[in-house]
Scaffold this active site. Structure first.
Site: not given
Ligand code: FAD
Length: 286
Positions: A17, A48, A51, A106, A108, A149
């Protein structure tokens, strides 16, 4: 072999990455690091995304470069602050550049963004996955959190949402950094019990700078095991000794996980090609 075939069928896989520099900064150092690492033939290279779309053009530019190098490119894509039109625009751009793999996130809420505008068409990554799935031809990855998370009530509920991402179309997962081998082994057991079947690449962060490790752990809400805190206490003031011990820690984490049947690794390069190469060589990943 397609990306999914590679992830499903190869006994071992490793990927890399990279984070693109900001718009006004030169991109060459990332390409130099990529060139050094390309010879190890990673199964994919992910790029990456800032956000809120802050690095959108750069993500596309660098992912296209990865494609041009003949490597499998994955573009990260976050939906925070974006509406469906903006997401479609990025997907169209990626497709026009021949990039068909997306890590759907998603994101932050960035500092300064009006919270009421943060989740316009997409509240969770699963909503984004559903939309991308409607367009055929994209392989979709998503994020997984071995220690849960930071917003999740507990690991079990987070794993239920991980399952939801798989159910709506995630083809594979990449995990957040996790320094705790035992936590990772427990996580994989829970994932299998929950019936989550897409392949999962374990994110490995090189341990090269004590302050960075502490900061990343706080940001990601992941634990620092006592064996790692000892390294920070013992070598925190000696950059070379710390780096050596940090590389050894990452290598031991990987080999320990391989002994436990975990075989896919995603290395966060952090623009540290030489140290990443040492980890790849010493852990036998290449
Ligand atoms: P989600 O899967 O939507 O989860 C977010 C929160 O909501 C979690 O607590 C989950 O338990 C909860 N949740 C999910 N679905 C539901 C539902 N249906 N009902 C209620 N609660 C729910 N960030 C960037 O800005 N740019 C990047 O390039 C980037 N790359 C990343 C790469 C990796 C491998 C990882 C692990 C993270 C990366 N991130 C990046 C960070 C990520 O954007 C954050 O961790 C963000 O807070 C959560 O994104 P997510 O896609 O996991 O969200």
């Amino acid at each position: 072999m397609s990306l999914i075939e590679k992830l499903n069928n190869k006994n071992h896989s490793f990927s890399l990455e990279f984070s693109p520099p900001k718009k006004d900064m030169p991109v060459d150092s990332v390409y130099v690091a990529m060139n050094k690492l390309a010879e190890f033939n990673p199964d994919f290279v992910s790029i990456t995304y800032g956000a809120g779309g802050s690095s959108r053009e750069r993500t596309v530019e660098v992912a296209s470069h990865v494609n041009d190098m003949g490597l499998e490119a994955i573009a990260h894509l976050t939906c925070v602050g974006a509406d469906a039109d903006q997401i479609n625009f990025v997907l169209d751009t990626l497709r026009s550049k021949g990039i068909h793999n997306v890590l759907a996130l998603r994101g932050d809420i960035p500092q300064g963004m009006d919270k009421s505008l943060a989740f316009i068409n997409y509240k969770y990554a699963s909503d984004l996955i559903i939309d991308i799935k409607k367009r055929s031809g994209f392989v979709i990855g998503a994020a997984a959190y071995p220690e849960g998370h930071y917003e999740a009530d507990n690991l079990n509920s987070d794993i239920q949402y991980l399952k939801q991402k798989a159910d709506v179309g995630a083809d594979f997962f990449v995990t957040q950094l996790c320094f705790d081998k035992n936590a990772l082994v427990d996580f994989f057991e829970k994932v299998y019990k929950a019936g989550i079947t897409p392949p999962i690449a374990t994110g490995i962060m090189p341990i090269l700078n004590p302050n960075q490790i502490i900061r990343m752990s706080l940001l990601s809400a992941c634990s620092i095991p006592s064996s790692l805190s000892k390294i920070i206490s013992r070598y925190g003031e000696d950059a070379d000794a710390f780096k050596k011990a940090g590389i050894e820690y990452a290598v031991n984490e990987i080999t320990g996980l391989i002994e436990n049947g975990i075989s896919k690794f995603h290395l966060y390069v952090m623009n540290k090609a030489d140290e990443t190469i040492q980890i790849i060589k010493q852990s036998g990943l290449a």
